[in-house]
Each structure stands twice: as structure tokens, then as C-alpha cells.
Design a protein around this motif. Structure first.
Motif, short mmCIF file in Angstrom:
data_model
loop_
_atom_site.label_atom_id
_atom_site.label_comp_id
_atom_site.label_asym_id
_atom_site.label_seq_id
_atom_site.Cartn_x
_atom_site.Cartn_y
_atom_site.Cartn_z
N SER A 77 104.84 -36.55 -42.42
CA SER A 77 106.11 -36.98 -42.99
C SER A 77 106.74 -35.78 -43.67
N LEU A 78 107.90 -35.34 -43.18
CA LEU A 78 108.60 -34.18 -43.73
C LEU A 78 109.88 -34.67 -44.38
N ASN A 100 100.53 -33.71 -32.24
CA ASN A 100 100.83 -34.36 -33.52
C ASN A 100 102.10 -35.21 -33.45
N TYR A 101 102.35 -35.97 -34.52
CA TYR A 101 103.56 -36.77 -34.68
C TYR A 101 104.29 -36.32 -35.94
N TYR A 102 105.61 -36.45 -35.94
CA TYR A 102 106.42 -35.99 -37.06
C TYR A 102 107.55 -36.98 -37.33
N VAL A 103 107.69 -37.39 -38.60
CA VAL A 103 108.83 -38.19 -39.05
C VAL A 103 109.62 -37.35 -40.04
N LEU A 104 110.88 -37.11 -39.75
CA LEU A 104 111.75 -36.30 -40.61
C LEU A 104 112.73 -37.20 -41.35
N HIS A 105 112.82 -37.00 -42.66
CA HIS A 105 113.68 -37.86 -43.48
C HIS A 105 114.48 -37.04 -44.48
N LEU A 106 115.80 -37.08 -44.34
CA LEU A 106 116.71 -36.56 -45.36
C LEU A 106 117.22 -37.75 -46.16
N ASP A 107 117.04 -37.74 -47.47
CA ASP A 107 117.37 -38.92 -48.26
C ASP A 107 118.88 -39.17 -48.31
N ALA A 113 126.33 -36.13 -41.74
CA ALA A 113 126.48 -34.95 -40.89
C ALA A 113 125.20 -34.11 -40.88
N GLU A 114 124.54 -34.01 -42.04
CA GLU A 114 123.28 -33.25 -42.11
C GLU A 114 122.19 -33.93 -41.29
N ARG A 115 122.10 -35.26 -41.40
CA ARG A 115 121.10 -35.98 -40.61
C ARG A 115 121.39 -35.86 -39.12
N LEU A 116 122.68 -35.94 -38.76
CA LEU A 116 123.05 -35.84 -37.36
C LEU A 116 122.73 -34.45 -36.81
#
Length: 420
Positions: A77-78, A100-107, A113-116
Motif C-alpha cells: 500500500s503506497l 507483487n501487488y500494489y495499491v496506490l492512494h492519494l488522499d 487531476a493528480e489522481r488521474l
């Protein structure tokens, strides 16, 4: 008894309402998390473990053919906030491995626009698109510093991983200010020799000053019902220490097993739910929730390793915040044997040194491993051509990690430091 005081002069009736609402919102958030994981585009990021099954089926586990233990899979989880998109991208590149697996989260403080932009990057990478092992959370959670929304966000990531990828062994949470000190091949190699039930988290029941500054205060996290980030609310009234379970506290950075996290999410007895409600009004809940659950349950209390596998350099007493790591800390970081370190300032020169000397990573590309086959010196991207994703080629860093793990599991350290 005096009424508790809040910024808006809330009376006891409103305090009770807020406390109840906080519990309901936290449980509701977890329920929604289990039912509907959210991505930037379900068609872009939805997948299941069958799409990665070809790794072992077509290529075979590289260790199997050599008579070595089966390689594990890690689930990361990043997380980041406003302005952290480029750092998360760099962190993903440094950590990436096809297994591996990765979940990216910007709060929620970050813009859509940043998430996109982050999601577009993930979609544009041919290698990631081939293995489909990176997910971007499309609707950010509001995360309040030191509030229970921090642990809620972590549980959200765990729930996504449990639902969308069934075959991982350990969960690792990192922020945009963390960075690896060795390639994934080294971590996978050393972890292949470990029992799959070991949980790495720094913990102690001797909480000292944290009893008065963490456990006894009552706080309300406005992130549970507001859409804008702000500080937590404090009540003047304080609570007594719990009698039905023992509090443990430590670092919020953890390496936890899938079976233990399934217990936390599904909760086939009441302990995880009880503690989730307790930590709803607890300051810095990520420093205590997993620690208290694991040490208060007979099935897991003997699985703990008292280390978070991070290198940190603390400030002067009371040692509440890690200092920003720079070039002067490089040798210490390397010799620690830890696979991760924090806290790094954005684009600090020490990150380039780590890339060049420890990860052998160049430019805006992935950390190379045994799965990379590019041999031409004309190409900076060593993973432009890839082969068997299940082959690992450990570097000298694996010896340092091995030394650390052996020390942690030594009979003089291991049992004596479990849930004490």
C-alpha cells in the motif's frame, strides 16, 4: 463534573452524538470498503489472481527448479497526499516486481487531476499493463493526521487486496516519504526462507508517556464526517485504561501476514471490531491498532517480530518524529540491513545515490531484477525485455537483510520481545 469542551462549544449531548457517529462512520467505511473497492476505471484496473497465475504456470517458480523454498508475493500500500504524485510514481518504480501487488492512494486533499495523472502513468506502462498488478484508488479517502481515518485508509487498502488478489503472503504499508534500500529480488529471496506466519511490527506494552498523551485523551476525527482536512478535536474529559485488553503501541509501519489481516477484516471473533471502535477516538491509532489486536489474541501473539524493517533516525527527545535522511546517513542506512527507510525529502540527492549504488536503477525506470533480460548497453532501461518473472538474482544487500533477520529471530531476541 465539568462539560467537555470542543471548538464549537459542544455540550455533552453533542459529544455523545459525535462519539457514536465516529464509530458508525468508521464501521460504515470498512463495510463500503469490503463491498465496493473503487478505482480510476474499473475496466483499466479490475483483475483477479487468475490473470497472474501464468507466472507460476508458464514460467514455473524459479526456486522450485533449484530445490529452494517457494518465492512469496508481497502486497504494497503506497500512500500520499497533495503534491505527492511524482514521489509515489518514483516509489512504485523503485519497488516494482511482476510477482507483487500494489495499491496506490492519494488522499482527498490531492486533486482529481493528480489522481488521474497517476492512473494514466500506470495505464501507459506496458510492463504494468502486461502483469496488471498495480491498482490506483480513484476516489481518495480523507485522511486526518493522527486521526483514525489513517487506520481506516490502511484497512481500505487491505480489503481491496484481499478481494482483488488472493495469493499474496505479506502486506507492507509505505508512504511517499519512504524508499527501499534494496531490490525486491533481495527481499523476496530472504522472505522465501521465513515462516509465512511472521508479523513484523515494532511494539511494546510499556507505553510510558503515551498513556497520558495517547491512550487517555478522547479525540474526534472530523475526517469521518467532513470533506475538508483539519486537525482532530480534543475533549477535556479523559478515559481510564481498558481492563478487558492490554494496550500495545509502536511504529505505524508494518509488515503483516495475509491470515492475520483476514482476521482483522473479517473478524470471526469480536476482538478486531471491539478494538476498531476503541481506536476510533484514539490519537494516532495506526501506532496501536494492529499491535493491540495481534498481542491480545492467542492465535497471533506468538507470531510477532519486534521490528518494522525500517531504518529511521529520530529527532532529539522525546523522539516523536524521524529526521529527514540525507547523504550523511547513507552508510548507516546500508549497514542497518533494513529493506526500507524513512523519512526522505522530495528528490533529495540521497535518493539518487540509493538508486545508483543499491538498486542499480537508472532514470525514470524500474529497479532491475532477475526477470529483466536487457543486455544492450545502448538501452538505459534494463527491463525493456523481460523473461521469467519468477527468477530472482539477489545482490549483496540480501546478505545484510539476512543478518538482520537472523538477529531478530535469535533465541535471545525473538521470544523475549514478543508482546511484552
Amino acid at each position: 463534573m465539568k462539560k467537555p469542551h470542543f471548538p464549537h462549544y459542544l455540550d455533552r449531548k453533542w459529544l455523545l452524538l459525535l462519539l457514536t457517529t465516529s464509530v458508525l462512520f468508521l464501521l460504515l467505511l470498512l463495510t463500503v470498503t469490503l463491498a465496493q473497492p473503487r478505482f480510476s476505471s474499473p475496466s483499466d484496473f479490475a483483475y483477479d489472481q487468475r490473470q497472474l497465475a501464468f507466472l507460476d504456470r508458464d514460467f514455473g517458480d524459479g526456486n522450485d527448479r533449484l530445490g529452494l523454498p517457494k518465492l512469496p508475493r508481497l502486497a504494497y500500500s503506497l500512500t500520499g497526499t497533495k503534491g505527492d504524485g511524482p514521489q509515489l510514481r518514483r516509489l512504485l518504480q523503485a519497488l516494482y516486481h511482476p510477482r507483487n501487488y500494489y495499491v496506490l492512494h492519494l488522499d482527498l486533499e490531492a486533486s482529481d487531476a493528480e489522481r488521474l495523472e497517476l492512473a494514466k502513468y500506470v495505464k501507459s506502462e506496458a510492463l504494468i499493463e502486461r502483469f496488471k498488478n498495480v491498482m490506483v484508488v480513484g476516489k481518495g479517502n480523507l485522511v486526518t493526521y493522527k486521526g483514525p481515518t489513517m487506520i481506516a485508509s490502511t484497512l481500505h487498502a487491505v480489503a481491496i487486496l484481499l478481494k482483488k488478489s488472493k495469493d499474496w503472503d505479506w502486506f507492507i504499508n509505505l508512504s511517499s516519504s519512504d524508499y527501499p534500500l534494496m531490490p525486491q529480488d533481495d527481499i523476496l529471496h530472504i522472505f522465501s526462507y521465513l515462516p509465512r506466519d511472521l508479523n513484523f511490527l515494532e511494539h511494546t506494552s510499556n507505553i510510558g508517556w503515551k498513556e497520558n498523551q495517547r491512550a487517555r485523551p478522547i479525540i474526534i476525527d472530523p475526517g469521518l464526517y467532513h470533506t475538508k482536512k483539519s486537525g482532530v478535536f480534543w475533549a477535556k474529559e479523559r478515559r481510564s485504561m481498558p481492563a478487558s485488553f492490554k494496550l500495545f503501541m509502536g511504529s505505524e509501519w508494518v509488515v503483516l501476514t495475509k491470515p492475520f489481516l483476514e482476521f482483522c477484516i473479517w473478524g470471526w471473533d469480536n476482538l478486531p471490531r471491539t478494538l476498531l471502535m476503541y481506536y476510533t477516538n484514539f490519537l494516532s491509532s495506526p501506532e496501536g491498532y494492529f499491535h493491540t489486536v495481534v498481542c491480545n489474541h492467542k492465535d497471533y501473539q506468538n507470531t510477532t517480530v519486534n521490528h518494522d524493517l525500517h531504518y529511521l533516525k529520530w529527532d532529539k527527545p522525546p523522539k516523536q518524529n524521524p529526521v529527514a535522511l540525507t547523504l550523511e546517513h547513507f552508510d548507516e542506512m546500508v549497514q542497518s540491513g533494513a529493506p526500507f527507510a524513512r523519512r526522505f525529502a522530495k528528490d533529495d540527492p540521497v535518493l539518487n545515490k540509493i538508486d545508483n549504488e543499491l538498486l542499480r536503477r537508472s532514470g525514470d525506470r524500474f529497479t532491475p531484477g532477475g526477470w529483466c533480460q536487457e543486455t544492450s548497453v545502448l538501452h538505459k532501461d534494463k527491463c525493456l525485455v523481460y523473461g521469467n518473472p519468477n527468477v530472482v538474482k539477489p545482490t549483496i544487500s540480501s546478505k545484510r537483510l539476512e543478518k538482520l533477520i537472523v538477529k531478530l529471530l535469535d533465541s535471545d531476541n525473538f521470544r523475549l520481545k514478543q508482546c511484552k
